[in-house]
Enzyme design. Structure first.
Site, mmCIF file in Angstrom:
data_model
loop_
_atom_site.group_PDB
_atom_site.id
_atom_site.type_symbol
_atom_site.label_atom_id
_atom_site.label_comp_id
_atom_site.label_asym_id
_atom_site.label_seq_id
_atom_site.Cartn_x
_atom_site.Cartn_y
_atom_site.Cartn_z
ATOM 1 N N CYS A 1 0.842 -1.193 0.000
ATOM 2 C CA CYS A 1 0.000 0.000 0.000
ATOM 3 C C CYS A 1 0.876 1.242 0.000
ATOM 4 O O CYS A 1 1.913 1.292 0.649
ATOM 5 C CB CYS A 1 -0.975 -0.005 1.171
ATOM 6 S SG CYS A 1 -0.395 0.798 2.652
ATOM 7 N N GLU A 2 0.441 2.217 -0.766
ATOM 8 C CA GLU A 2 1.281 3.406 -0.923
ATOM 9 C C GLU A 2 1.201 4.337 0.273
ATOM 10 O O GLU A 2 1.967 5.282 0.365
ATOM 11 C CB GLU A 2 0.908 4.154 -2.208
ATOM 12 C CG GLU A 2 -0.469 4.776 -2.215
ATOM 13 C CD GLU A 2 -0.787 5.433 -3.564
ATOM 14 O OE1 GLU A 2 -0.220 4.999 -4.577
ATOM 15 O OE2 GLU A 2 -1.593 6.375 -3.576
ATOM 16 N N HIS A 3 0.289 4.064 1.197
ATOM 17 C CA HIS A 3 0.169 4.950 2.358
ATOM 18 C C HIS A 3 1.071 4.522 3.506
ATOM 19 O O HIS A 3 1.530 5.348 4.280
ATOM 20 C CB HIS A 3 -1.292 5.002 2.832
ATOM 21 C CG HIS A 3 -2.228 5.477 1.771
ATOM 22 N ND1 HIS A 3 -3.386 4.815 1.419
ATOM 23 C CD2 HIS A 3 -2.142 6.549 0.942
ATOM 24 C CE1 HIS A 3 -3.981 5.475 0.435
ATOM 25 N NE2 HIS A 3 -3.247 6.512 0.120
ATOM 26 N N HIS A 4 1.288 3.212 3.646
ATOM 27 C CA HIS A 4 2.094 2.725 4.764
ATOM 28 C C HIS A 4 3.268 1.869 4.314
ATOM 29 O O HIS A 4 4.082 1.461 5.132
ATOM 30 C CB HIS A 4 1.217 1.905 5.725
ATOM 31 C CG HIS A 4 0.039 2.676 6.246
ATOM 32 N ND1 HIS A 4 -1.211 2.606 5.663
ATOM 33 C CD2 HIS A 4 -0.069 3.545 7.278
ATOM 34 C CE1 HIS A 4 -2.043 3.400 6.318
ATOM 35 N NE2 HIS A 4 -1.379 3.981 7.297
ATOM 36 N N GLN B 1 -5.540 -0.387 -3.812
ATOM 37 C CA GLN B 1 -6.268 -1.454 -4.495
ATOM 38 C C GLN B 1 -7.170 -0.870 -5.589
ATOM 39 O O GLN B 1 -7.347 -1.469 -6.653
ATOM 40 C CB GLN B 1 -7.088 -2.244 -3.467
ATOM 41 C CG GLN B 1 -7.714 -3.495 -4.063
ATOM 42 C CD GLN B 1 -8.433 -4.330 -3.022
ATOM 43 O OE1 GLN B 1 -8.006 -4.393 -1.868
ATOM 44 N NE2 GLN B 1 -9.521 -4.968 -3.398
ATOM 45 N N HIS C 1 -5.420 -6.179 3.729
ATOM 46 C CA HIS C 1 -4.411 -5.131 3.864
ATOM 47 C C HIS C 1 -3.759 -5.196 5.241
ATOM 48 O O HIS C 1 -4.432 -5.066 6.254
ATOM 49 C CB HIS C 1 -5.064 -3.752 3.661
ATOM 50 C CG HIS C 1 -5.501 -3.512 2.247
ATOM 51 N ND1 HIS C 1 -4.923 -2.572 1.440
ATOM 52 C CD2 HIS C 1 -6.446 -4.132 1.494
ATOM 53 C CE1 HIS C 1 -5.497 -2.598 0.243
ATOM 54 N NE2 HIS C 1 -6.430 -3.536 0.256
ATOM 55 N N CYS D 1 -1.990 -3.088 6.579
ATOM 56 C CA CYS D 1 -2.084 -1.821 7.328
ATOM 57 C C CYS D 1 -3.384 -1.745 8.109
ATOM 58 O O CYS D 1 -3.531 -0.927 9.006
ATOM 59 C CB CYS D 1 -1.897 -0.611 6.409
ATOM 60 S SG CYS D 1 -3.117 -0.466 5.107
HETATM 61 ZN ZN LIG Z 1 -2.009 1.328 4.089
#
Ligand SMILES: [Zn+2]
Length: 215
Positions: A102-105, A143, A171, A173
Site C-alpha cells: 500500500c502506498e500509504h504505509h 487497491q 491489507h 495496514c
Molecule cells: Zn495502508
C-alpha cells in the site's frame, strides 16, 4: 542524513499513475543507508551482527517487490492471437494470487485478482493476464488504482467488448496496525463495455467466480 532526506523526497515523487514518471533513483548505497536509519528508528542497532547484512537484503527485496515499475502493462499484452476459431465468449482467469504494497504505509496487501473479458479483435495468452496483474501489483499501490490500471491496460491492448476485474485482498495496514482488524477483506471491481451495460453479464461473471469449482 543527506541520503535519507533525498530518498524520502524521491519516494514522495513516485506517484502511482498510469505510466510512472521516470525518477532519479538513489544509489544502492544510499538506499541501504536509508534502511539503516529505519532500523535505528525502530529502536535497534543497525551495527549488531544479525542486522549487518539486513540493509543489503531489504534493498534486494525491494528490487523484487517493486519490479512493476520496469514495465507498463501494455507491453506485457503486446502479442494478440486472432485465430481462435471464432471464439467470442467470456475468457475468465480466476484466483490470480498477488502481493502488493500500500502506498500509504508501504506494508503488504495480499489477495486474488479475477480478470475476465469478451474478445473482439483477438485474445492474449492466459498467463499474460496474470502477468499484467503483477506489473501493477509490484508497485506502491492502492487497491482501487490497481483495479483501474489492470482494466485500462487490457482495454488498450485488446479493445475487447467488455472487461471485468474483481480484486479481493487483505491489507496488513488494517490488520497489523491502526484498527487491527485481521481477516477483513476489501473487494474492488471495475466493469467496462457489456459488463457495465448489462447487469446479466455482471451476474454471469459473479456466478462463474463463485460457482463452478469442479477441479
Ligand atoms: Zn495502508
Amino acid at each position: 542524513m543527506d541520503a535519507v532526506v533525498k530518498t524520502l523526497s524521491i519516494k514522495h515523487m513516485q506517484q502511482t499513475v498510469e505510466k510512472p514518471k521516470p525518477v532519479v533513483r538513489p544509489s544502492r548505497e544510499e538506499a541501504e543507508a536509508a534502511v539503516r536509519t529505519l532500523i535505528a528508528w525502530a529502536g535497534d542497532d543497525p551495527s549488531r551482527e544479525g542486522l549487518l547484512d539486513t540493509p543489503k537484503r531489504v534493498v534486494k527485496a525491494y528490487d523484487e517487490f517493486f519490479q512493476g515499475y520496469q514495465s507498463n502493462g501494455t507491453d506485457v499484452l503486446d502479442k494478440v492471437f486472432e485465430e481462435v476459431a471464432g471464439y467470442d465468449d467470456m475468457v475468465l482467469v480466476r484466483d490470480i494470487p498477488f502481493s502488493s504494497h500500500c502506498e500509504h504505509h508501504m506494508v503488504p496487501f495480499v489477495g486474488s485478482a479475477h480478470v475476465a473479458y469478451y474478445p473482439s479483435e483477438g485474445v492474449v495468452g492466459l498467463s499474460k493476464l496474470a502477468r499484467v496483474v503483477d506489473v501493477f501489483a509490484k508497485r506502491l499501490q492502492t487497491q482501487e488504482t490497481m483495479t483501474a490500471q489492470i482494466v485500462d491496460a487490457i482495454d488498450e491492448a485488446l479493445h475487447p467488448r467488455g472487461i471485468a476485474v474483481l480484486i479481493d485482498a487483505e491489507h496488513m495496514c488494517m490488520s497489523m496496525r491502526g484498527v487491527q482488524k485481521q481477516g477483513a477483506s476489501t473487494i474492488t471491481t471495475r466493469f467496462t463495455g457489456v459488463f457495465r451495460d448489462d447487469p446479466a453479464e455482471q451476474a454471469r461473471f459473479m456466478t462463474m467466480l463463485q460457482g463452478y469449482r469442479a477441479r
